[in-house]
Write a protein that holds these residues in place. Sequence first.
Motif, mmCIF file in Angstrom:
data_model
loop_
_atom_site.group_PDB
_atom_site.id
_atom_site.type_symbol
_atom_site.label_atom_id
_atom_site.label_comp_id
_atom_site.label_asym_id
_atom_site.label_seq_id
_atom_site.Cartn_x
_atom_site.Cartn_y
_atom_site.Cartn_z
ATOM 1 N N GLY A 114 1.189 -1.283 -0.130
ATOM 2 C CA GLY A 114 0.508 0.260 -0.098
ATOM 3 C C GLY A 114 1.094 1.216 -0.459
ATOM 4 O O GLY A 114 2.025 1.590 0.650
ATOM 5 N N PHE A 115 0.545 1.763 -1.110
ATOM 6 C CA PHE A 115 1.413 3.868 -0.906
ATOM 7 C C PHE A 115 1.145 4.261 -0.595
ATOM 8 O O PHE A 115 0.029 4.409 0.245
ATOM 9 N N SER A 116 2.540 5.206 0.182
ATOM 10 C CA SER A 116 2.063 5.893 1.286
ATOM 11 C C SER A 116 1.927 7.557 0.144
ATOM 12 O O SER A 116 0.518 8.602 0.642
ATOM 13 N N ASN A 117 1.707 7.348 -1.158
ATOM 14 C CA ASN A 117 1.933 8.973 -2.207
ATOM 15 C C ASN A 117 2.180 10.254 -1.418
ATOM 16 O O ASN A 117 1.591 11.184 -1.844
ATOM 17 N N LYS A 118 2.782 9.976 -0.805
ATOM 18 C CA LYS A 118 3.546 11.362 0.045
ATOM 19 C C LYS A 118 4.771 11.387 -0.444
ATOM 20 O O LYS A 118 5.566 10.835 -0.580
ATOM 21 N N PRO A 119 4.763 12.625 -0.909
ATOM 22 C CA PRO A 119 6.537 13.232 -1.381
ATOM 23 C C PRO A 119 7.822 13.060 -0.797
ATOM 24 O O PRO A 119 7.142 14.141 0.372
ATOM 25 N N GLY A 120 8.486 12.886 -0.849
ATOM 26 C CA GLY A 120 9.928 12.948 -0.229
ATOM 27 C C GLY A 120 9.729 11.458 1.279
ATOM 28 O O GLY A 120 10.284 12.344 2.206
ATOM 29 N N ALA A 121 8.004 10.861 1.493
ATOM 30 C CA ALA A 121 8.149 10.471 2.954
ATOM 31 C C ALA A 121 7.533 9.242 2.894
ATOM 32 O O ALA A 121 6.435 8.727 2.616
ATOM 33 N N PHE A 122 8.365 8.257 1.510
ATOM 34 C CA PHE A 122 7.758 6.842 0.449
ATOM 35 C C PHE A 122 7.016 5.679 2.194
ATOM 36 O O PHE A 122 6.294 5.170 1.760
ATOM 37 N N SER A 123 7.753 6.034 3.247
ATOM 38 C CA SER A 123 7.328 4.943 3.906
ATOM 39 C C SER A 123 6.376 5.725 5.262
ATOM 40 O O SER A 123 5.784 4.821 5.568
ATOM 41 N N ASP A 124 5.753 6.561 4.784
ATOM 42 C CA ASP A 124 4.557 7.592 5.832
ATOM 43 C C ASP A 124 3.082 6.538 5.386
ATOM 44 O O ASP A 124 2.796 7.280 4.575
ATOM 45 N N SER A 125 3.031 6.182 6.446
ATOM 46 C CA SER A 125 1.162 5.676 6.298
ATOM 47 C C SER A 125 1.352 4.222 5.191
ATOM 48 O O SER A 125 0.693 4.639 4.196
ATOM 49 N N ARG A 126 2.364 4.008 4.933
ATOM 50 C CA ARG A 126 2.493 2.476 4.121
ATOM 51 C C ARG A 126 2.144 1.092 4.324
ATOM 52 O O ARG A 126 1.830 1.366 5.806
ATOM 53 N N GLU A 127 2.242 0.035 3.779
ATOM 54 C CA GLU A 127 1.402 -1.158 4.005
ATOM 55 C C GLU A 127 2.311 -2.008 2.903
ATOM 56 O O GLU A 127 2.223 -1.631 1.822
ATOM 57 N N TYR A 128 2.850 -3.059 3.613
ATOM 58 C CA TYR A 128 3.414 -4.209 3.306
ATOM 59 C C TYR A 128 2.580 -5.705 3.781
ATOM 60 O O TYR A 128 2.708 -6.082 4.701
ATOM 61 N N SER A 129 1.858 -6.815 3.270
ATOM 62 C CA SER A 129 1.842 -7.735 3.615
ATOM 63 C C SER A 129 2.429 -8.731 3.042
ATOM 64 O O SER A 129 2.504 -8.691 1.475
ATOM 65 N N VAL A 130 2.379 -9.991 3.088
ATOM 66 C CA VAL A 130 2.718 -11.753 2.043
ATOM 67 C C VAL A 130 2.252 -12.676 2.989
ATOM 68 O O VAL A 130 2.513 -12.298 3.962
ATOM 69 N N GLY A 131 1.732 -13.424 2.604
ATOM 70 C CA GLY A 131 1.460 -14.755 3.529
ATOM 71 C C GLY A 131 1.426 -16.078 1.767
ATOM 72 O O GLY A 131 1.471 -15.595 0.768
ATOM 73 N N ALA A 132 0.790 -17.117 2.508
ATOM 74 C CA ALA A 132 0.943 -18.325 2.119
ATOM 75 C C ALA A 132 0.405 -19.062 2.689
ATOM 76 O O ALA A 132 -0.265 -19.612 3.360
ATOM 77 N N SER A 133 -0.342 -20.658 1.843
ATOM 78 C CA SER A 133 -0.974 -21.392 2.296
ATOM 79 C C SER A 133 -0.724 -22.601 1.210
ATOM 80 O O SER A 133 -0.166 -22.374 0.468
#
Length: 494
Positions: A286-305
């Motif tokens: 999930g992108f933060s969309n904030k210029p100059g703050a790539f990680s501000d309110s971003r999300e990432y996840s991984v999973g498997a079954s």
Amino acid sequence: MNAALTCAQEWVVDLTEADVHLRDSLRCEKGLLQVGVSMHGRRDGKKAIDFACQSDRAPRCLVRETTGRRQYHNVQRSMKRFEATAQRHAAARFAHVTSIYKFVRLTRPHAWWKSGVFLVMAAPAVHAQGSLRLTGSMDAGIAYVSDAGGTAGAHSAWQIKNGDVNISRWILTGEDPITNDLNAIMTLTNGFSVMTGAAAQQGRLFGFQSFVGLSSRSKGTLTLGRQFDAVVQYVEPFALGGTTYGGTAFAHPFDNDNLDNYTRTNNAVKYSSPDIHGLAFGGTYGFSNKPGAFSDSREYSVGASYHLGEMRVGAGYFQFNHASNLATANTDGAEPAGAPFNADRQRTYAAGGNYRLTRATLGLVLSETRLDNATSINNVADTAIKLPHDAVRFDNIEVNVRYFVTPKWHISAAYVFTYGRFDTPAGTRYPKWHQVGLLNTYFLSQRSDVYGEVIYQRANELEGTGIHGAQISNFPRASGSNQLVAAIGLRHRF
């Protein structure tokens, strides 16, 4: 006017996305022929597959018009046999079967407008190429809460509620075949309150889910939009919270691990692999969309079954950076208004599995959520719980069982133990939660059911944490350490 048309009796099993791999092990009963497997969007916004069988000796369907009414003969007797066969087969083998459809289909589909004969169905629409369809579900009930007084003191309450098991929603799904192996897909899902008509998910029009993408049976599915993370996709099916077998009130305290899917991810790119010899995997960003703050309110996840015979297991990891609903938050980020916690970072690790017996399914889920510099807990039915910049950890253990008494009657139960650690300025606190839940569901038809549920929660050693009472998900906070909820309700799917 008399008209004779050949009709086909068909049954369709609707499996959740977690059970998509089971299509390879499904078999038609004797006397039935497989007529296809298709992917579609389900009522709750998730993907599902339809596995269909039909009679190899389609009976003659005599259609007679008398005084403006169409009468169908030589159909109902056969339909009852096929329906019973399908329900016995599905209930005995698959715990995630959400519904069984039956319908009479004309084998001359272009002749109905000439003869005045219409398709008779006991289920939602038949899938077609270039399809667009509207589905959904509504859930409403009445609940008794033993203590809902909060800081005002112990007060019981009778409440009429929306979505005690599953949040009410309507879903618009579309599919456009591009090649034999590739489809363009879209889903728009609106969550709402039956009681007030208001939109759920912080008032968003399509807050439940909204995405568009490409789906390939051989390469997997790639989607963009507001979506669930990989922990929800690969671990939630093993818990009772977030499913039709338990739902909202069965969530772990404050839904801290998101297994009741309180949190969605905005600006998300998501990939889900096809089944590869029992293995499936995927992830989101999930992108933060904030210029100059790539990680501000971003999300990432991984999973498997992975599945092997009657056993299935899954695991996932989920992380939010700077999730917050404060006015200073990045409003274009991966999840501003719906952040379950205000914290610098949220990390969730989860794993689960279940094993199917003839009528019962036994499940186990383990999860851990860590919060850095947490200032509030927002996922509550009343006012947010303030925290003094704590380092917080929740460890959850859930043991559950799902049992089909008959194809129309099932019972599910779960026990959850949550062990907390709050590193506060005044020292470390170790709160504990015990929660037991029982859900009894009876299907009036393929699309409607009534249910009764009882949930009890006991919260111990809350002193110094900022939390002042037990609180079952979707209900007001108790004034003390104990809370009991008993509810009855009705669900209808359309």
